[in-house]
Design a protein around this motif. Structure first.
Motif, short mmCIF file in Angstrom:
data_model
loop_
_atom_site.label_atom_id
_atom_site.label_comp_id
_atom_site.label_asym_id
_atom_site.label_seq_id
_atom_site.Cartn_x
_atom_site.Cartn_y
_atom_site.Cartn_z
N PRO A 221 8.50 16.74 9.91
CA PRO A 221 7.82 15.80 9.00
C PRO A 221 7.64 14.40 9.57
CG PRO A 221 10.11 15.94 8.39
CD PRO A 221 9.93 16.89 9.56
N LEU A 222 6.65 13.71 9.03
CA LEU A 222 6.55 12.26 9.14
C LEU A 222 7.50 11.65 8.11
CD1 LEU A 222 2.70 11.58 9.29
CD2 LEU A 222 4.35 10.72 10.94
N LEU A 223 8.06 10.50 8.43
CA LEU A 223 8.84 9.74 7.47
C LEU A 223 7.93 8.69 6.85
CD1 LEU A 223 12.13 9.18 9.53
CD2 LEU A 223 11.46 11.16 8.13
N HIS A 224 7.83 8.70 5.54
CA HIS A 224 6.87 7.83 4.85
C HIS A 224 7.61 6.90 3.90
CE1 HIS A 224 3.08 7.43 2.10
NE2 HIS A 224 3.20 6.42 2.93
N TYR A 225 7.70 5.62 4.28
CA TYR A 225 8.33 4.61 3.44
C TYR A 225 7.23 3.91 2.65
CZ TYR A 225 12.08 5.63 6.70
OH TYR A 225 13.03 6.28 7.45
N ASN A 226 6.69 4.63 1.66
CA ASN A 226 5.43 4.19 1.09
C ASN A 226 5.54 3.11 0.01
OD1 ASN A 226 6.66 6.30 -0.28
ND2 ASN A 226 4.78 7.30 -0.89
N TYR A 227 6.66 3.02 -0.70
CA TYR A 227 6.80 1.97 -1.71
C TYR A 227 8.19 1.36 -1.58
CZ TYR A 227 2.72 4.29 -3.71
OH TYR A 227 1.48 4.83 -3.89
N VAL A 228 8.25 0.11 -1.19
CA VAL A 228 9.56 -0.52 -1.01
C VAL A 228 10.09 -1.10 -2.32
CG1 VAL A 228 9.15 -1.02 1.42
CG2 VAL A 228 8.51 -2.72 -0.30
N ASP A 229 9.20 -1.39 -3.27
CA ASP A 229 9.63 -1.89 -4.58
C ASP A 229 8.59 -1.48 -5.62
OD1 ASP A 229 7.49 -3.79 -4.42
OD2 ASP A 229 8.80 -5.18 -3.36
N TRP A 230 8.95 -1.69 -6.90
CA TRP A 230 8.06 -1.25 -7.98
C TRP A 230 6.81 -2.12 -8.07
CZ3 TRP A 230 8.65 3.41 -9.34
CH2 TRP A 230 9.91 4.00 -9.37
N ARG A 231 6.89 -3.35 -7.66
CA ARG A 231 5.70 -4.20 -7.67
C ARG A 231 4.62 -3.62 -6.75
NH1 ARG A 231 5.49 -10.64 -5.94
NH2 ARG A 231 3.24 -10.91 -6.25
#
Length: 256
Positions: free
Chosen positions: A163-173
């Motif tokens: 897999p790719l590692l996807h850090y797509n949302y770091v916070d809810w904003r």
């Protein structure tokens, strides 16, 4: 002579992510190209310092950005990566092996999605296959889609396991900002399809999306985190697009 493998990173104000993304691609790809949508921050300069070639192109939509890269880059294979994604050494080895396969026009790559610090196990976020490794000349993008791009392969597709590692949302904003934009795109797509919303859509569509995310796609595996995301996506994909269509039709802003 064309290169064997070029990695393409689409960017827009990604100065905080781009160095690590490029670093995970250097050494095993023949070239890394940052396809930048005229960033206002230091993305382009940082990318050049990290060893990437930078191409600036004004943004129209995601499908056209990727298609422009396919049309312009002289490489047999193109691997599309987002700035908030990371390739692992195991994926690198599998991609290089896949590029030896003369039967395939493209490959689907799974993703491990991390949303606000939580690695998702359900809700459609794993394995979350993405068609990202494309043989140039045997793939094109459906330009009718402005977001959540669709690739049309002229040949057989394959599936990778690493897999790719996807850090797509770091916070809810960040989550709310992106989903608001996607909801507007979805409303436009519905309008172009000639869909006429009715008041009951504002109830039924969110319920359907909540059930799909939390039950059918097993969002319950992520507990309260999964329920929160399922509820938010029911709002952004089930309610907002239909509400926007109805609002436009009532105010005369629709394009029919």
């Amino acid at each position: 002579m064309p290169l064997r493998l070029t990695a393409v990173i689409l960017t827009k104000d990604e100065s905080e992510n781009i160095t690590d993304c490029i670093g995970a691609l250097k050494g095993w790809t023949d070239e890394v190209v940052v396809w930048d949508s005229c960033s206002q921050d230091s993305t382009r300069g940082v990318a050049q310092e990290a060893g990437a070639r930078v191409v600036a192109r004004p943004f129209d939509d995601y499908g056209r950005q990727r298609q422009a890269a396919l049309d312009s880059i002289n490489s047999e294979w193109i691997l599309f990566i987002d700035a908030d994604e990371r390739a692992t050494p195991a994926l690198a080895r599998e991609v290089l092996q896949a590029c030896q396969d003369r039967r395939r026009a493209g490959f689907w790559i799974p993703r491990r999605n991390f949303i606000v610090g939580h690695e998702m196990q359900g809700g459609g976020f794993f394995p979350d296959y993405q068609l990202r490794l494309l043989r140039r000349g045997s793939a094109r993008y459906d330009l009718r889609r402005e977001v959540h791009e669709v690739v049309i392969l002229e040949g057989e597709g394959g599936i990778l396991t690493e897999p790719l590692l996807h850090y797509n949302y770091v916070d809810w904003r960040q989550f709310h900002h992106k989903q608001s934009r996607y909801a507007s795109y979805e409303a436009r797509i519905l309008e172009e399809k000639g869909i006429r919303p009715r008041p009951h859509n504002l109830v039924l569509q969110p319920v359907r999306e909540l059930r799909r995310r939390f039950v059918t796609l097993k969002g319950w595996r992520d507990g309260i985190h999964g329920l929160r995301i399922a509820l938010l996506l029911a709002w952004y994909y089930g309610f907002i697009p239909y509400w926007l269509l109805m609002a436009n039709s009532h105010t005369g802003d629709g394009r029919k």
